[in-house]
Design a protein around this motif. Structure first.
Motif, short mmCIF file in Angstrom:
data_model
loop_
_atom_site.label_atom_id
_atom_site.label_comp_id
_atom_site.label_asym_id
_atom_site.label_seq_id
_atom_site.Cartn_x
_atom_site.Cartn_y
_atom_site.Cartn_z
N PHE A 169 -29.48 -16.94 -14.34
CA PHE A 169 -30.33 -15.92 -14.95
C PHE A 169 -29.54 -15.24 -16.07
CE2 PHE A 169 -32.59 -16.34 -11.00
CZ PHE A 169 -33.91 -16.04 -11.31
N TYR A 188 -33.77 -12.46 -16.37
CA TYR A 188 -34.60 -13.43 -17.07
C TYR A 188 -34.13 -14.86 -16.81
CZ TYR A 188 -35.78 -9.10 -19.27
OH TYR A 188 -36.18 -7.80 -19.46
N LYS A 189 -35.10 -15.75 -16.68
CA LYS A 189 -34.85 -17.18 -16.53
C LYS A 189 -35.71 -17.90 -17.55
CE LYS A 189 -33.59 -21.11 -14.70
NZ LYS A 189 -32.28 -21.61 -15.11
#
Length: 112
Positions: free
Chosen positions: A35, A4-5
């Motif tokens: 991330f 996830y970013k």
């Protein structure tokens, strides 16, 4: 594995407009795109984006960027994925808004 970013709205808009990104100012400074994992993304939001509204949570399949992804020890001894090249919009698996509710970010169900 999904990673996830978190993007600020202007960063997300720039990614959508150009088709790729070198990341946020901190990413540019550090030389890689930060991330988080499903286990660390909520803590990342609370620590680095406290009170920030208008965020976008981008989901990336780590296998698609494995050529330049390194897992490195960071906060609390946890390993975090760092991308050592630009991220293409086409590599984003999914995205969703990350709104604030009562001062905390609300994560969409089934994403993180």
């Amino acid at each position: 594995m999904l990673i996830y970013k978190i993007f600020r709205q202007a960063e997300w808009d720039a990614l959508r407009a150009t088709g790729e990104t070198a990341g946020a100012p901190i990413d540019l400074s550090d030389g890689y795109i930060h991330f988080s994992t499903a286990e660390t993304v909520r803590e990342t939001a609370a620590k680095h984006f406290a009170g920030a509204d208008g965020l976008i949570l981008a989901v990336v399949d780590s296998d698609r960027i494995a050529d330049a992804l390194k897992w490195e020890v960071s906060r609390g001894g946890a390993e975090f994925p760092h991308l050592y090249r630009r991220l293409a919009l086409s590599e984003v698996h999914a995205h969703a808004p990350l709104p604030l509710r009562d001062g905390a970010h609300v994560f969409p169900e089934g994403i993180a």
